[in-house]
Design an enzyme around this catalytic site. Structure first.
Site, mmCIF file in Angstrom:
data_model
loop_
_atom_site.group_PDB
_atom_site.id
_atom_site.type_symbol
_atom_site.label_atom_id
_atom_site.label_comp_id
_atom_site.label_asym_id
_atom_site.label_seq_id
_atom_site.Cartn_x
_atom_site.Cartn_y
_atom_site.Cartn_z
ATOM 1 N N ASP A 121 1.172 -1.313 -0.309
ATOM 2 C CA ASP A 121 0.398 -0.407 -0.912
ATOM 3 C C ASP A 121 0.767 1.251 0.014
ATOM 4 O O ASP A 121 0.443 1.874 -0.776
ATOM 5 C CB ASP A 121 -1.387 -0.135 1.065
ATOM 6 C CG ASP A 121 -2.630 -0.438 1.102
ATOM 7 O OD1 ASP A 121 -2.587 -0.792 -0.030
ATOM 8 O OD2 ASP A 121 -2.878 -1.426 2.392
ATOM 9 N N CYS A 146 6.689 -6.235 5.862
ATOM 10 C CA CYS A 146 6.491 -7.021 5.006
ATOM 11 C C CYS A 146 5.281 -7.296 4.013
ATOM 12 O O CYS A 146 4.675 -7.911 3.684
ATOM 13 C CB CYS A 146 4.976 -7.979 6.521
ATOM 14 S SG CYS A 146 3.545 -6.383 6.497
HETATM 15 C C1 PEP Z 1 0.768 -4.301 2.610
HETATM 16 O O1 PEP Z 1 -0.155 -2.977 2.230
HETATM 17 O O2 PEP Z 1 2.172 -3.845 1.807
HETATM 18 C C2 PEP Z 1 0.473 -4.794 2.880
HETATM 19 C C3 PEP Z 1 1.346 -5.781 3.806
HETATM 20 O O3 PEP Z 1 -0.414 -5.837 3.474
HETATM 21 P P1 PEP Z 1 -1.951 -5.636 2.461
HETATM 22 O O4 PEP Z 1 -1.394 -6.320 1.406
HETATM 23 O O5 PEP Z 1 -2.878 -7.064 2.892
HETATM 24 O O6 PEP Z 1 -2.450 -4.979 1.486
HETATM 25 MG MG MG Z 2 -2.120 -2.362 2.761
#
Ligand code: PEP
Ligand code: MG
Length: 694
Positions: A559, A606
């Site tokens: 994001d 992450c």
């Molecule tokens: C991100 O946004 O990097 C994340 C780890 O969460 P998601 O991909 O679930 O939005």
């Molecule tokens: Mg995210």
């Protein structure tokens, strides 16, 4: 001077374009004229098309006639060309069908495969209108509909019992299908239409599905799309049972093929028969869509976002799919096939070497301990995460229990799920993220989850904003997390935090839930670390302020990149602009690491880039030492880390934040990577391109 000889075609492919090209090339070296004759037709040997028009398969005989100077020498050379099979080796067993074409998409699941294309035709079953004339016909039509629904349920059960091991964790998608069949918007509504309007079952079912589409209209959101895909998929199954026409199903593929489809839904992924499906190509899709993330579990090469694969590729075309680079070669020539077969062998040899180290600690060659955890979306993935060497779960996305039900899951359902994962992973930690969902992602037939439509859901009432609005939903989840916390080692993380006030508000609600558990005498871990998923640029700017109030940060680059570069992560039209190595992104990451380190809190990352071999070098150089990633990436990243001298990496990468563009950064990193880890980066047998850089 004239020389005549009878030459036998002994190569596997016969005189195809490549062989004809060699004959013409040879003829160009001599002044003498070459004529080739098969049956009664004689042609000039300096035209590829004329040679091809002779149509000489393996085993045929050609009369070669050469007139002019050096005819014998020319003939000797020509004869040895035939004898040497025009340079074709045993491995060149694929018949050239048409011109080689190349395409490039986004690689989402690594590996290399060579095989025949199979179009997955998702054109809908044709349904005709039929008026029923009497009560008896109406009853018969209702029975026919009920029978078709029962058959569909049995078919789904059958898929479920045969579900490939790799995607067992996604079996819930099939449960969702069974539930949709029972949903009154489908089942009751179709029966009512048959009764009231006296129309045939197929027509009535189509009407129910159209009504559901109307309900979801204009919501161009992945989660909703997923629900609509499910509705379409089950209704198609019922329709085909009604009409007796077999649906074009992935599960029923019996030959070894590469699937070419305009789009696949996550439920298609769980239906795939991995014994037969060798690879997948789709026109649409971005790299971080959930279909893409799920498809990696299949361990077959998958390339998405090809835009026109279904137009360019014909059923039966021979394809090379490179899931490491996103390259697709359609109808390759024998030399290209040989090159890729070699590459494929090297890749799998290399992969098995990587897999062997997956349970060893991720310690750099100069003794730094790096922590590698897994990102998971469903409880069912936990086992695979542990088996692939994850030292905990760094991101448990908790949305799916909210997606598969017609109502918000109750505390007990959540508690059961969370306590199981806690027990499975303990003593290693699980970072559990609170609900990251938008109100419009949860529209179902049930009014409890009814929602207002948003024009721009990525910027709307999503994630923590939704939770702060729907306090009861939020509190139920927090209670379940806290109660489960006694069974393992949980860390709690709030997503999409954009400012301090929001984080403190979320913490206040958490404290009030803790107090109510205290009043009820329910045990929980009072010391549970509370962290922030840093994924909005405003949060990176005030990371120093946030760090004073948080126990840890986890950087969510999926994001963060989307919001920093204004690129919709699910939109294939802008996917090429999704630049994880953009200097702004790297500076933001660095800012967060610096702020967290100064305050002495844990900082990990992450996003999907954690699993990218080039990106990991940059991230290590920026000071990160803990990562959570897609399960499939863990073994390679561990192997790399074990070979890396971290101090030297940090030394060599010092200037990286001064580089002006993604391209310069990628070139810089690749060069360093090739000198630091020559064995790993010596060629392109695996995916080392940054996610999103095409
Ligand atoms: C991100 O946004 O990097 C994340 C780890 O969460 P998601 O991909 O679930 O939005
Ligand atoms: Mg995210």
């Amino acid at each position: 001077m004239e020389e005549i000889r009878l030459l036998k075609v002994i190569n596997e492919l016969g005189i195809h374009a490549h062989a004809a090209g060699k004959i013409v090339g040879l003829a160009g070296k001599y002044k003498a004229k070459l004529f080739l004759q098969k049956d009664s037709q004689e042609i000039g040997g300096s035209s590829i098309l004329s040679i091809l028009s002779l149509a000489c398969p393996k085993g045929s005989e050609v009369r070669a006639r050469i007139v002019g100077t050096d005819a014998k020498k020319f003939m000797d050379e020509l004869e040895s060309l035939f004898k040497n099979k025009f340079g074709e080796t045993e491995r060149g067993r694929y018949r050239l069908r048409k011109k080689k074409v190349k395409m490039k998409g986004f690689p989402v699941s690594p590996g290399i495969t060579i095989g025949k294309a199979h179009h997955l035709d998702r054109s809908k079953t044709t349904v005709f209108y039929r008026k029923l004339i009497n009560k008896k016909e109406v009853e018969r039509e209702i029975d026919r509909f009920k029978h078709a629904v029962d058959m569909a349920k049995e078919q789904i059960q059958k898929f479920k019992s045969n579900i490939p091991e790799q995607v067992k964790g996604y079996a819930f998608v099939l449960d969702t299908h069974s539930m949709i069949l029972d949903d009154n918007l489908i089942f009751d509504s179709t029966i009512q239409t048959i009764q009231k309007e006296k129309v045939n079952a197929g027509w009535a079912l189509k009407k129910s599905v159209n009504n559901i589409h109307q309900l979801f209209k204009k919501v161009e959101d992945e989660y909703i799309g997923r629900r609509m895909d499910d509705v379409d998929s089950v209704s198609e199954r019922v329709l085909s049972n009604l009409t007796g026409v077999d649906p074009d199903s992935l599960a029923e593929i019996k030959k070894e093929v590469i699937i070419v489809a305009h789009v696949l839904s996550p439920c298609d992924i769980v239906e795939i028969n991995v014994n037969h499906v060798m690879g997948i190509l789709t026109d649409v899709g971005g790299q971080t869509s959930h279909m893409a993330i799920m498809s990696e579990a299949l361990e077959i090469p998958v390339v998405v976002g090809l835009e026109s694969a279904t137009d360019v590729i014909v059923d039966g075309d021979l394809l090379i799919v490179d899931g490491n680079t996103g390259d697709i070669i359609i109808n390759p020539d024998p030399d290209t096939i040989i090159t890729y077969e070699d590459k494929k062998k090297r890749y799998y040899r290399y992969k098995s070497a990587i897999d062997r180290v997956r349970h060893l600690p991720a310690e750099t060659s100069d003794g730094y301990k790096i922590t590698i955890k897994a990102n998971i979306e469903f409880l069912g993935e936990t086992k695979a995460a542990i088996e692939n060497g994850a030292e905990g779960v760094g991101l448990y996305r908790t949305e799916y229990l909210y997606m598969i039900k017609n109502h918000f899951p109750d505390e007990q359902t959540l508690f059961d799920d969370y306590s199981q994962i806690a027990k499975m992973v303990t003593p290693n930690p699980v970072t559990i993220r609170t609900l990251d969902i938008a109100s419009d992602k949860m529209m179902t037939s049930d009014s409890e989850m009814g929602a207002s439509k948003e024009d721009n859901p990525a910027l709307g009432l999503r994630s923590i904003r939704f939770c702060l609005n729907e306090r009861n939903v939020f509190k139920t989840q927090l209670r379940a997390i806290l109660r489960a916390s006694v069974f393992g080692n949980f860390r709690l993380m709030f997503p999409m935090i954009s400012g301090l006030g929001q984080f403190l508000e979320a913490k206040r609600i958490l404290k009030s839930v803790m107090r109510s558990l205290d009043r009820e005498g329910i045990e929980y871990n009072r010391e549970i670390p509370i962290g922030i998923l840093i994924e909005i640029p405003s949060a990176t700017s005030i990371a120093d302020i946030l760090a004073k109030h948080a126990d840890f940060f986890s950087i969510g680059t999926n994001d963060l990149i989307q919001y920093a570069l204004a690129i919709d992560r699910d939109n294939e039209h802008v996917a090429h602009l999704y630049e994880p190595f953009h200097p702004a992104v790297l500076r933001m990451i660095h800012q967060v690491v610096t702020a967290g380190t100064r305050e002495g809190i844990d900082v990990s990352l992450c996003g999907e880039i954690a699993g990218d071999p080039l990106a990991i070098l940059i991230l290590l150089s920026l000071g990160l030492e803990e990562f959570s990633m897609n399960i499939g990436s863990i073994p390679l990243i561990k192997k790399m880390i074990r070979m890396l001298p971290l101090r030297e990496v940090r030394d060599q990468f010092k200037g990286i934040l001064q580089l002006p563009t993604s391209e310069k950064i990628e070139r810089f990193v690749l060069k360093k990577a090739q000198s630091l880890l020559p064995d790993i980066f010596k060629d392109d047998v695996f995916r080392y391109r940054a996610v999103g850089i095409g």
